[in-house]
Write an enzyme that holds these catalytic residues in place. Structure first.
Site, PDB file in Angstrom:
ATOM      1  N   LEU A 259      13.901 109.567  89.250  1.00  0.00           N
ATOM      2  CA  LEU A 259      14.139 110.856  89.887  1.00  0.00           C
ATOM      3  C   LEU A 259      13.494 110.821  91.266  1.00  0.00           C
ATOM      4  O   LEU A 259      12.465 110.173  91.464  1.00  0.00           O
ATOM      5  CB  LEU A 259      13.519 112.003  89.075  1.00  0.00           C
ATOM      6  CG  LEU A 259      14.129 112.331  87.710  1.00  0.00           C
ATOM      7  CD1 LEU A 259      13.316 113.440  87.031  1.00  0.00           C
ATOM      8  CD2 LEU A 259      15.583 112.743  87.832  1.00  0.00           C
ATOM      9  N   ASP A 260      14.087 111.529  92.213  1.00  0.00           N
ATOM     10  CA  ASP A 260      13.485 111.635  93.537  1.00  0.00           C
ATOM     11  C   ASP A 260      12.114 112.301  93.434  1.00  0.00           C
ATOM     12  O   ASP A 260      11.845 113.073  92.502  1.00  0.00           O
ATOM     13  CB  ASP A 260      14.368 112.473  94.469  1.00  0.00           C
ATOM     14  CG  ASP A 260      15.750 111.878  94.655  1.00  0.00           C
ATOM     15  OD1 ASP A 260      15.892 110.661  94.469  1.00  0.00           O
ATOM     16  OD2 ASP A 260      16.674 112.646  94.989  1.00  0.00           O
ATOM     17  N   LYS A 261      11.282 112.043  94.418  1.00  0.00           N
ATOM     18  CA  LYS A 261       9.932 112.614  94.432  1.00  0.00           C
ATOM     19  C   LYS A 261       9.957 114.127  94.227  1.00  0.00           C
ATOM     20  O   LYS A 261       9.186 114.664  93.417  1.00  0.00           O
ATOM     21  CB  LYS A 261       9.251 112.291  95.770  1.00  0.00           C
ATOM     22  CG  LYS A 261       7.892 112.963  95.946  1.00  0.00           C
ATOM     23  CD  LYS A 261       7.350 112.746  97.346  1.00  0.00           C
ATOM     24  CE  LYS A 261       6.069 113.538  97.570  1.00  0.00           C
ATOM     25  NZ  LYS A 261       5.561 113.413  98.960  1.00  0.00           N
TER      26      LYS A 261
END
Length: 322
Positions: free
Chosen positions: A141-143
């Protein structure tokens, strides 16, 4: 005991004739990504008809491909006592709800304080298939995206989950708020995603990108935005964010693909849009549901993560809760 490399012998079927060598190897060995396959080819660990080859070489029907797969290197990432929100835990897998702001694995600029550092503290012997910097990580997942992630505790579970991901057998659904209104209550975006030709740090819909399909369902229609359920059919980097921006409806709060934000809203809804923009603390994207078969038992698993407080506060405001 000395750990030795494993090996695979592949015969090219007629249906695969003409494929690039790296793509052929990556598609048929679930423990390897195409990038990892290309790396092994560059290390001369892949032989085409007994000879070293290039990743761009095309295979032909009847060709023999021999792949040497070195054992996973021990992780060089340190364990850190970072709190984890554990949704599910058994001897094979862990499902965690990642908070926004937490980077998944070490990278330049984020050597410590990542999800992997936390996992190494909580799990005694984490799968090494993901590599020395990504042990146990099946998908990312993106930050600044919150939500559910599956983590493999050992290599067998990791390989089976990676294979299921390649076969699109792991269903991942997100909640997303986007600017404006999508064209219909159900929309599918089928557009290839790859590195932007203008900015290599960004992804974009590009002609020669990797196939990418996202299914969107409108859950709520707001004055100047929609609340959507987004389900991934494929899993490319930034796929949901790129597909929504490509459709003209970027994710609310997305600083990369939706920087125009409320400035793109005109008319009587503009004040509402500006207030929404002020209240949204980060990109409004949350991985809220996972469905998959357990890698050992085959049991159908389904899990949900509630909307985190920072986004729930926004939903309460939209619904008149404040």
């Amino acid at each position: 005991m000395k750990v030795v490399p494993s090996a695979a012998r592949l015969e090219v079927p007629a249906a695969a004739a003409g494929e690039r060598l790296d793509a052929f190897v990556g598609a048929r060995l679930p423990e390897l990504s195409r990038t990892r396959a290309a790396q092994l080819i560059s290390e001369s660990r892949v032989l085409l008809n007994g000879q070293p080859a290039r990743k761009s070489d095309r295979v032909e029907a009847g060709d023999l491909v021999h792949v040497e797969i070195p054992p996973p290197e021990p992780s060089t990432v340190g364990a850190e006592p970072i709190p984890l929100d554990v949704v599910y835990d058994d001897p094979d897998i862990l499902v965690v709800a990642k908070p926004a702001g937490l980077v998944v694995h070490p990278a330049p600029g984020h050597r410590t304080g990542t999800l992997v550092n936390a996992l190494l503290h909580h799990v005694e012997d984490l799968s090494g298939v993901g590599g020395v910097k990504r042990p146990g990580i099946v998908h990312r997942l993106d930050k600044d995206t919150s939500g559910l992630m599956i983590v493999a505790k050992h290599d067998r579970a990791h390989r089976r989950l990676a294979n299921a991901l390649k076969r699109r057998e792991i269903r991942r659904a997100y909640l997303a708020a986007c600017w404006g209104h999508v064209s219909d209550d159900r929309v599918t975006v089928d557009a290839p995603v790859g590195r932007s030709t203008r900015d290599r740090k960004r992804m974009a819909v590009v002609e020669h990108g990797r196939p990418a399909v996202t299914h969107f369902q409108r859950l709520e229609r707001w004055p100047a935005a929609d609340l959507l359920r987004a389900e991934l059919e494929t899993g490319r980097t930034h796929q949901i964010r790129v597909h929504l921006a490509y459709s003209g409806h970027p994710v609310v709060g997305d600083p990369v693909y939706g920087a125009a934000g409320a400035r793109g809203i005109s008319g009587p809804d503009r004040p509402w849009a500006r207030e929404l923009e002020r209240r949204v603390p980060r990109q409004f994207l949350h991985a809220h549901r996972l469905e998959f078969d357990h890698p050992r038992t085959g049991e159908q698993m389904a899990m949900e993560a509630p909307v985190p407080e920072d986004l729930q506060t926004v939903l309460d405001w939209v619904g008149g809760g404040e």
